[in-house]
Design a protein around this motif. Structure first.
Motif, short mmCIF file in Angstrom:
data_model
loop_
_atom_site.label_atom_id
_atom_site.label_comp_id
_atom_site.label_asym_id
_atom_site.label_seq_id
_atom_site.Cartn_x
_atom_site.Cartn_y
_atom_site.Cartn_z
N GLY A 155 -19.77 44.55 20.36
CA GLY A 155 -18.62 44.48 21.24
C GLY A 155 -17.32 44.56 20.46
N ARG A 156 -16.24 44.23 21.16
CA ARG A 156 -14.91 44.32 20.56
C ARG A 156 -14.55 43.02 19.87
N THR A 157 -14.06 43.15 18.65
CA THR A 157 -13.60 42.00 17.89
C THR A 157 -12.08 41.88 18.00
N LEU A 158 -11.60 40.69 18.28
CA LEU A 158 -10.15 40.46 18.33
C LEU A 158 -9.86 39.08 17.77
N HIS A 159 -8.58 38.75 17.63
CA HIS A 159 -8.19 37.54 16.91
C HIS A 159 -7.16 36.76 17.73
N PHE A 176 -14.06 34.77 31.75
CA PHE A 176 -13.12 35.49 32.62
C PHE A 176 -13.57 35.24 34.05
N ARG A 177 -12.71 34.55 34.81
CA ARG A 177 -13.03 34.16 36.19
C ARG A 177 -14.36 33.40 36.26
N ARG A 205 -19.56 45.58 27.72
CA ARG A 205 -19.31 45.88 29.14
C ARG A 205 -18.04 45.23 29.66
N PHE A 206 -17.47 44.28 28.89
CA PHE A 206 -16.24 43.61 29.32
C PHE A 206 -15.03 43.97 28.44
N GLU A 207 -15.18 44.96 27.57
CA GLU A 207 -14.08 45.32 26.67
C GLU A 207 -12.85 45.76 27.43
N ASN A 208 -13.04 46.43 28.57
CA ASN A 208 -11.88 46.96 29.30
C ASN A 208 -11.04 45.86 29.94
N VAL A 256 -5.14 48.92 28.26
CA VAL A 256 -6.23 48.33 27.48
C VAL A 256 -5.76 48.11 26.04
N ALA A 257 -6.05 46.95 25.49
CA ALA A 257 -5.59 46.60 24.14
C ALA A 257 -6.36 47.37 23.08
N GLN A 258 -5.75 47.54 21.93
CA GLN A 258 -6.39 48.20 20.80
C GLN A 258 -7.34 47.24 20.09
N LYS A 259 -8.28 47.81 19.36
CA LYS A 259 -9.25 46.99 18.63
C LYS A 259 -8.54 46.21 17.52
#
Length: 519
Positions: A155-159, A176-177, A205-208, A256-259
């Motif tokens: 999946g997407r990694t963020l900080h 989320f919700r 599936r929740f990256e967006n 949508v945010a960047q990786k």
């Protein structure tokens, strides 16, 4: 033979016997070359400590396959670390590049995580995550305390950055919700130890859902309150209790945010200032900043700072984005505070917690403004009764039929001409009782004595102080929307404003008193 010519024979200078040594040399060279190529290469990995690492036994692995083995342990040059010398298979040599990460895998068990169980059988091992393909080869590395952030994460990694971790730790879930969409995979100190950085991974599936303007806030594992009604504890999942949790929103208008983008972790929903903002028409009610908005006892929003303008107070509230769908045109906001009336003490739980606003949710179209009502308006059939006076009545007093409460008294009003009116609300289930209904005051105690006997009529204790209304059905006729002082007058009542009175004169009044029947 005289005159015969000699026969000259040519001999080879190298005998075939010499081929055997040549072949032996070639085989020996090939064997030595094979041994050299397969011997591997020594690399140095510096660990903080050497516990659990055994020369000749501890393997070096990549993707679960052994690519080397530890040969020796010795002190590093700085004398503070343990240098582990490991021989790497020549075929795996291209994996040992600059930027590669090494860490020791051993059994680990905590309240939120169990890992490394395979080492119970095979023993501890050193795991490898190669550096980038274009990085040069390297021979010396510093080991990590654990897996690098995002290791094997799908999946997407963020900080996230925060002043402190609070109740959030590795393994904390991302919601989320109310739906679990990811987890915290690492926590570390930021530059110059001025803040804390949390590394998250969001399922593919929740990256967006992660937008440029997304905001994250901490959600507590346990919330509790103490009041006169008792102790109330609200708890999330076991993981949320032990390691905390994080929630976020997903603004529709944002991209949508960047990786790898970095966000701020807020302490709570109020600090994040996110959600659906609505305007509230509060009238003269003493509403204050921070007052909670409750749905079924659970806080779903709070009142914003109140602004004063030329038009008066401007009251807005921030509603949790997960509960914003409950703000509809059919829903109602009700002021809820302690009230002492002749019928008793109501909302005693607000005595310690203070006033609150209750949301009564009814499905419907979303709205951006609501009116705050001072009291609950009971749903049902509304009836307006004309009355001579309002003495002894109070709002929310009961309406009875044969001892069963079928409704309650609503607002008590006086019109411009001074006429008194009583509003009733009757439960829809008792609509059929209203066809021939008559209404009269519920007297605490009424005694009728005659030659036929004594008749005693009492009302429930709540009517002794707060009053009430009783309903009977007349033998014939239509409903009369008037409040009579007694049952007898109600049965004889007409639509006239007041009952008729006559003055009777007699020479003597033996046996006649107040309340004597007229036959």
């Amino acid at each position: 033979m005289i005159g015969a010519e000699p026969v000259i024979e040519k001999h080879r200078w190298l005998s075939p016997v010499w081929l055997l040594p040549v072949i032996a040399l070639l085989l020996a060279g090939g064997f030595l070359y094979q041994q050299w190529t397969n011997s591997g290469q020594l690399i140095r990995i510096n660990f903080a400590q050497g516990n659990g690492i055994l020369p000749g036994k501890t393997q070096l692995r990549y993707q679960g396959v052994a690519i080397g083995v530890v040969q020796e342990l010795e002190l590093a040059e700085d004398g503070r670390k343990i240098a582990v010398l490991a021989k790497v298979d020549s075929r795996a040599r291209p994996l040992i590049r600059k930027g590669s990460d090494f860490w020791l895998v051993s059994p680990k068990a905590s309240l939120t995580e169990i890992s490394g169980l395979d080492t119970l059988v095979s023993g501890n091992y050193i795991n490898l995550q190669p550096g980038r393909d274009n990085n040069p080869l390297e021979n010396e590395f510093d080991a990590l305390d654990g897996p690098p952030p995002g290791y094997q994460a799908q999946g997407r990694t963020l900080h996230l950055t925060a002043d402190s971790l609070g109740s959030v730790g590795i393994g904390a879930k991302i919601y989320f919700r109310g739906l679990e969409v990811g987890s915290v995979i690492n926590t570390r100190l930021g530059e110059e130890n001025q803040n804390v950085i949390l590394d998250l991974v969001i399922e593919p599936r929740f990256e967006n859902l992660i937008k440029t303007d997304t905001r994250f806030w901490n959600i507590s594992g346990i919330k509790g309150s103490f009041s006169l009604s008792g102790v109330k504890v609200e708890a999330g999942s076991l993981t949320s209790i032990l390691s905390g949790g994080i929630a976020f929103d997903s603004p529709k208008e944002s991209d949508v945010a960047q990786k790898g983008q970095t966000f701020v972790l807020y302490k709570g929903l109020a600090e994040a200032a996110r959600g659906e903002r609505i305007q509230i028409q509060a009238g003269s009610l003493p509403i204050k900043e921070g007052m909670p908005i409750l749905f079924e006892g659970i806080e779903i929003g709070r009142i914003d700072p109140i602004r004063l303008t030329e038009q008066g107070r401007v009251v807005t509230a921030l509603i949790n984005p997960e509960q914003a769908f409950r703000v509809t045109g059919k829903s109602r906001l009700v002021w809820e505070t302690v009230s002492l009336s002749p019928t008793g003490l109501k909302h005693a739980d607000r005595l310690l917690a203070g006033p609150a606003i209750r949301l009564d949710y009814v499905a419907g179209d979303r709205v951006s403004a609501m009116t705050l009502e001072s009291q609950t308006q009971t749903a049902g059939i509304k009836i307006s009764l004309q009355a001579d006076d309002l003495a002894g009545l109070s709002e929310e007093a009961p309406v009875w039929f044969k001892g069963l409460q079928i409704g309650q008294v609503g607002p008590l009003t006086l019109d411009a001409a001074g006429n008194a009116r009583v509003e009733l609300s009757v439960n829809e289930a008792y609509r059929h009782l209203l066809n021939r209904a008559r209404f009269y005051r519920a007297s605490p105690l009424q005694i009728d004595a005659s030659l036929a006997g004594i008749k005693v009529d009492t009302s429930p204790a709540s009517a002794w102080l707060g009053g009430g209304v009783k309903l009977i059905q007349a033998p014939a006729g239509e409903r009369i929307d008037r409040l009579y002082p007694s049952q007898e007058l109600a049965l004889l009542g007409t639509r006239n404003a007041k009952p008729q009175r006559w003055l009777l004169r007699a020479e003597q009044a033996d046996g006649v008193g107040i309340g004597s029947p007229v036959l």
